[in-house]
Design an enzyme around this catalytic site. Structure first.
Site, PDB file in Angstrom:
ATOM      1  N   SER A 102     129.575  82.361 113.926  1.00 38.62           N
ATOM      2  CA  SER A 102     130.279  82.320 112.648  1.00 38.62           C
ATOM      3  C   SER A 102     130.256  80.923 112.021  1.00 38.62           C
ATOM      4  CB  SER A 102     131.708  82.826 112.856  1.00 38.62           C
ATOM      5  OG  SER A 102     132.363  83.037 111.640  1.00 38.62           O
ATOM      6  N   ASP A 241     130.171  81.360 105.098  1.00 33.52           N
ATOM      7  CA  ASP A 241     130.039  80.672 106.377  1.00 33.52           C
ATOM      8  C   ASP A 241     128.740  81.113 107.052  1.00 33.52           C
ATOM      9  OD1 ASP A 241     130.829  83.237 107.051  1.00 33.52           O
ATOM     10  OD2 ASP A 241     132.054  82.606 108.755  1.00 33.52           O
ATOM     11  N   ASP A 243     127.730  83.277 109.245  1.00 35.86           N
ATOM     12  CA  ASP A 243     127.315  84.678 109.335  1.00 35.86           C
ATOM     13  C   ASP A 243     127.757  85.494 108.131  1.00 35.86           C
ATOM     14  OD1 ASP A 243     130.037  84.740 109.997  1.00 35.86           O
ATOM     15  OD2 ASP A 243     129.784  86.351 111.458  1.00 35.86           O
ATOM     16  N   ASP A 245     130.572  86.410 106.783  1.00 35.97           N
ATOM     17  CA  ASP A 245     131.706  87.342 106.732  1.00 35.97           C
ATOM     18  C   ASP A 245     132.941  86.666 106.143  1.00 35.97           C
ATOM     19  OD1 ASP A 245     132.500  85.672 108.801  1.00 35.97           O
ATOM     20  OD2 ASP A 245     132.885  87.288 110.251  1.00 35.97           O
TER      21      ASP A 245
END
Length: 445
Positions: A102, A241, A243, A245
């Site tokens: 992440s 960010d 990834d 999400d």
């Protein structure tokens, strides 16, 4: 049993460290693969990743694990976490895997698992997989070993899907938008979808080299995008960010718009159109009291959960809510996605900008945040929160803030730290309360 691998969001740690390495990834593939070998159909798993250098190693090890127990593997290459969840469901896969840490720096990595419905696995499934990782798994016979292939249309599928989250007549023509992809998983799809909808796009954080993910760019490093928005005279900035999400927005004045303000905007707009389900919004204990007051004034409620988007999602599904998220920028819009999706949330914000004709600074500051302060106290052992003096100081603080603020005290799920957060209308009182509690915890630690 105690968990050794899985935390609140899959498995995460230092790449090639004691917990997260190629051997661990192979064990996950074998254990999760065996766990989801249900029924007589040919089983398949979708594997996506962000742009970290260690993603190659993790992907290869996972493929070896899954194929060794008889699962076919579909690899997507770099793709946002919500895209992997979407493809898992759309391609009727038995399991989805996202390789990502992440918003963490490149040296970390992680493994997130999704079930065939596109939702993150339940605690029971994770516990069963973790238990299976501790024993040797039965391997497939030579003629039943799985196959692996890479698909080329995964990005196109995802771009099409997120564009469908907007009404067909919604266009972004005339808007100048800075899109910061954190040198992460959305470095291709996010600028593409915004451009295809008609906007002028200034892309940044779109040159991943395996080592620069989240490095000075993205939703946790906002100085660069703030400067770019002002320099370009852009209407708005979108920061994702690693990834994708998570979403943080920058208005045309360079002001930061966090997840609380984004939830407020989306929730109130859906309520006005009769599309908000559950009678409110789901957020965590960290969301600002200003958000709660705004929603209450509009006749809506704010349901609070523990920190972590999985807890937000659990409460949303249990209560029939379709909007939830975290102050940090995780936005879960269940009408369009099964997990947090920064790109879909961004499109909802951009659509509101178009439909209202307002500037971002007018549209996205719906409440004045109540002064909020968070401090961490490290402890070496025991349970400082069980100490009588600590409990007495906390009780006194709660009484002082009653009706005018909130107090949230919790242990970190990953570090030996006590997190002390207070908020209230009087900033000085908030600071005093937090310092008093921290001092008491330190004395008892």
């Amino acid at each position: 049993m105690g968990r050794h691998y899985f935390g609140t969001d899959g498995i995460r740690g230092r790449a090639n460290g004691k917990v997260l390495n190629a051997a661990t990834a192979m064990k996950v593939g074998q254990a999760a693969g065996r766990h989801f070998l249900r029924g007589s159909h040919k089983h398949r798993v979708v594997i996506g990743k962000d742009t970290r250098l260690s993603g190659y190693m993790m992907e290869t090890a996972l493929v070896a694990g899954f194929t060794s127990v008889g699962m076919d593997v579909i690899m997507t290459g770099p793709l946002p976490t919500p895209a992997v969840a979407l493809l898992t469901r759309e391609m009727r896969a038995d399991l989805g895997v996202m390789i990502s840490a992440s918003h963490n720096p490149y040296a970390d990595n992680g493994i997130k698992l999704f079930g065939p419905d596109g939702f993150k696995l339940s605690d029971a499934d994770e516990e069963a997989i973790e238990a299976a990782m501790l024993v040797e798994q039965e391997l497939a016979q030579a003629d039943a070993i799985g196959r692996a292939r890479r698909i080329e249309d995964s990005r196109g599928r995802y771009i099409h899907a997120i564009k469908q989250s907007l009404p067909s007549d919604t266009r972004l023509d005339g808007l100048k938008i800075v899109v910061d992809c954190a040198n992460g998983a959305a470095y291709t799809v996010a600028p593409t979808v915004v451009w295809e909808l008609g906007a002028e796009v200034i892309a940044m954080g779109v040159s991943p080299d395996g080592l620069n993910i989240n490095d000075g760019v993205g939703s946790t490093s906002l100085d660069a995008i703030r400067a770019r928005v002002l320099e370009e005279g852009a209407d708005i900035g979108i920061a994702l960010d690693g990834d994708a999400d998570r979403l943080i927005v920058i208005d045309e004045k360079g002001q930061v718009v966090d997840g609380d303000q984004i939830m407020a905007l989306i929730g109130l707009r859906l309520a006005a159109s009769g599309e908000l389900r559950g009678g409110g919004v789901v957020a965590t204990v960290m969301s600002n009291l200003g958000l709660e007051r705004l929603l209450n004034d509009a006749g809506l409620n704010l349901v609070r959960t523990k920190v972590g988007d999985r807890y937000v999602l659990e409460a949303m599904r249990a209560g029939g809510y379709n909007v939830g998220g975290e102050q940090s920028g995780h936005m879960i819009l269940l009408d369009h996605a099964t997990t947090g999706d920064g790109c879909i949330a961004a499109l909802q914000v951009l659509a509101a900008l178009v439909h209202t004709g307002k500037r971002a600074s007018e549209l996205l500051h719906l409440f004045d945040p109540v002064p909020q302060l968070l401090k961490n106290v490290t402890y070496s052992g025991g349970d400082p929160l069980a100490d009588a003096q600590v409990r007495s100081v906390i009780a006194d603080a709660e009484a002082r803030l009653s009706g005018r603020g909130r107090l949230v005290i919790r242990k970190s799920g990953t570090e030996p730290k006590i997190r002390v957060m207070a908020e209230g209308d009087d900033a000085g009182e908030v600071e005093q309360v937090v310092d008093e509690i921290c001092a008491a915890v330190k004395a008892a630690a």
